[in-house]
Enzyme design. Structure first.
Site, PDB file in Angstrom:
ATOM      1  N   HIS A   1      14.833  -5.976  23.550  1.00  0.00           N
ATOM      2  CA  HIS A   1      15.798  -7.051  23.286  1.00  0.00           C
ATOM      3  C   HIS A   1      17.226  -6.489  23.265  1.00  0.00           C
ATOM      4  O   HIS A   1      18.139  -7.037  23.867  1.00  0.00           O
ATOM      5  CB  HIS A   1      15.536  -7.690  21.913  1.00  0.00           C
ATOM      6  CG  HIS A   1      14.185  -8.270  21.755  1.00  0.00           C
ATOM      7  ND1 HIS A   1      13.492  -8.245  20.563  1.00  0.00           N
ATOM      8  CD2 HIS A   1      13.376  -8.914  22.625  1.00  0.00           C
ATOM      9  CE1 HIS A   1      12.337  -8.833  20.707  1.00  0.00           C
ATOM     10  NE2 HIS A   1      12.238  -9.248  21.937  1.00  0.00           N
TER      11      HIS A   1
ATOM     12  N   ARG B   1      10.499  -9.295  31.763  1.00  0.00           N
ATOM     13  CA  ARG B   1       9.817  -7.999  31.663  1.00  0.00           C
ATOM     14  C   ARG B   1       8.943  -7.726  32.882  1.00  0.00           C
ATOM     15  O   ARG B   1       8.833  -6.609  33.345  1.00  0.00           O
ATOM     16  CB  ARG B   1       8.913  -7.977  30.416  1.00  0.00           C
ATOM     17  CG  ARG B   1       9.663  -7.820  29.124  1.00  0.00           C
ATOM     18  CD  ARG B   1       8.804  -8.122  27.944  1.00  0.00           C
ATOM     19  NE  ARG B   1       8.463  -9.534  27.927  1.00  0.00           N
ATOM     20  CZ  ARG B   1       8.185 -10.198  26.794  1.00  0.00           C
ATOM     21  NH1 ARG B   1       8.198  -9.572  25.638  1.00  0.00           N
ATOM     22  NH2 ARG B   1       7.900 -11.484  26.806  1.00  0.00           N
TER      23      ARG B   1
ATOM     24  N   LYS C   1       4.817 -21.409  13.477  1.00  0.00           N
ATOM     25  CA  LYS C   1       4.372 -20.023  13.720  1.00  0.00           C
ATOM     26  C   LYS C   1       4.601 -19.195  12.444  1.00  0.00           C
ATOM     27  O   LYS C   1       5.680 -19.215  11.884  1.00  0.00           O
ATOM     28  CB  LYS C   1       5.219 -19.423  14.864  1.00  0.00           C
ATOM     29  CG  LYS C   1       4.401 -18.694  15.935  1.00  0.00           C
ATOM     30  CD  LYS C   1       5.282 -18.408  17.142  1.00  0.00           C
ATOM     31  CE  LYS C   1       5.281 -16.948  17.521  1.00  0.00           C
ATOM     32  NZ  LYS C   1       6.254 -16.645  18.595  1.00  0.00           N
TER      33      LYS C   1
ATOM     34  N   SER D   1       7.296  -8.018  20.726  1.00  0.00           N
ATOM     35  CA  SER D   1       7.253  -7.914  19.261  1.00  0.00           C
ATOM     36  C   SER D   1       5.810  -8.005  18.758  1.00  0.00           C
ATOM     37  O   SER D   1       5.406  -7.260  17.870  1.00  0.00           O
ATOM     38  CB  SER D   1       8.092  -9.034  18.625  1.00  0.00           C
ATOM     39  OG  SER D   1       9.429  -8.939  19.041  1.00  0.00           O
TER      40      SER D   1
HETATM   41  C1  LIG Z   1      12.436  -9.408  27.317  1.00  0.00           C
HETATM   42  C2  LIG Z   1      12.848 -10.391  26.258  1.00  0.00           C
HETATM   43  C3  LIG Z   1      12.003 -11.326  25.647  1.00  0.00           C
HETATM   44  N1  LIG Z   1      12.742 -12.033  24.754  1.00  0.00           N
HETATM   45  C4  LIG Z   1      12.218 -13.105  23.890  1.00  0.00           C
HETATM   46  C5  LIG Z   1      11.851 -12.404  22.612  1.00  0.00           C
HETATM   47  C6  LIG Z   1      11.324 -13.269  21.474  1.00  0.00           C
HETATM   48  O1  LIG Z   1      11.047 -14.464  21.665  1.00  0.00           O
HETATM   49  O2  LIG Z   1      11.219 -12.692  20.383  1.00  0.00           O
HETATM   50  C7  LIG Z   1      14.033 -11.560  24.738  1.00  0.00           C
HETATM   51  C8  LIG Z   1      15.158 -11.950  23.982  1.00  0.00           C
HETATM   52  C9  LIG Z   1      16.364 -11.255  24.187  1.00  0.00           C
HETATM   53  C10 LIG Z   1      16.463 -10.219  25.114  1.00  0.00           C
HETATM   54  C11 LIG Z   1      15.356  -9.836  25.890  1.00  0.00           C
HETATM   55  C12 LIG Z   1      14.136 -10.518  25.689  1.00  0.00           C
END
Ligand SMILES: Cc1cn(CCC(=O)O)c2ccccc12
Length: 158
Positions: A17, A90, A41, A127
């Site tokens: 992130h 990703r 959730k 996560s």
């Molecule tokens: C790769 C990626 C997934 N997400 C959602 C992550 C989530 O929903 O916790 C991001 C949010 C900000 C930057 C990159 C990402």
């Protein structure tokens, strides 16, 4: 002022992130990181804890603001006067869902979605996977900021 919103749950924020947020912060005047409040959730960290972690690890960028929202992201974007969403992709598996959401969001509100390729170093990262590994005592150092690592280990083993 060119603003963009980076939405997510960030439960917790990972280096994947942070990579996207940092790169985006160099392209826009302001990046609003929007933490989704999702009552359906169960989360490991509270919204406030997630906001605190994000604020701490993005402070160095100087132009990142962390906010929370519930409901539709495009309503939040409109309220904040933000015309663009940036999403990190990703892998191909992300694309189908994200494309559909981008098309729906644009149709509903005219808000654009721009996709940024995730640093290959973190393309496997999520996560939820991270929390699973930490719960079973696995080493996730290097995948999350040090501050988050401490809080994560304490929380899953607390
Ligand atoms: C790769 C990626 C997934 N997400 C959602 C992550 C989530 O929903 O916790 C991001 C949010 C900000 C930057 C990159 C990402």
């Amino acid at each position: 002022m060119r603003r963009v919103v980076c939405p997510g749950s960030f439960d917790p924020v990972t280096n994947g992130h942070l990579d996207i947020i940092g790169r985006t912060s160099r392209l826009y005047d302001e990046v609003v990181v929007a933490v989704l409040i999702n009552i359906e959730k169960t989360s490991l960290f509270t919204v406030e804890e997630r906001i605190d972690m994000l604020q701490a690890v993005t402070k160095e960028y100087g132009n990142v603001r962390v906010e929370k929202f519930h409901g539709l992201l495009v309503d939040f974007a409109r309220e904040q006067g933000i015309p663009t969403i940036v999403k990190g992709l990703r892998a191909v598996s992300d694309f189908d869902y994200e494309l559909q959401m981008a098309q729906l969001n644009y149709r509903m509100s005219g808000v654009e979605t721009l996709f940024m390729s995730t640093n290959p170093e973190y393309s496997f990262l999520s996560s939820s996977r991270l929390k699973e590994i930490a719960r079973y005592g696995g080493d996730v150092s290097g995948l999350v900021p040090d501050l988050v690592l401490e809080l994560l280990v304490e929380r899953v083993r607390g």
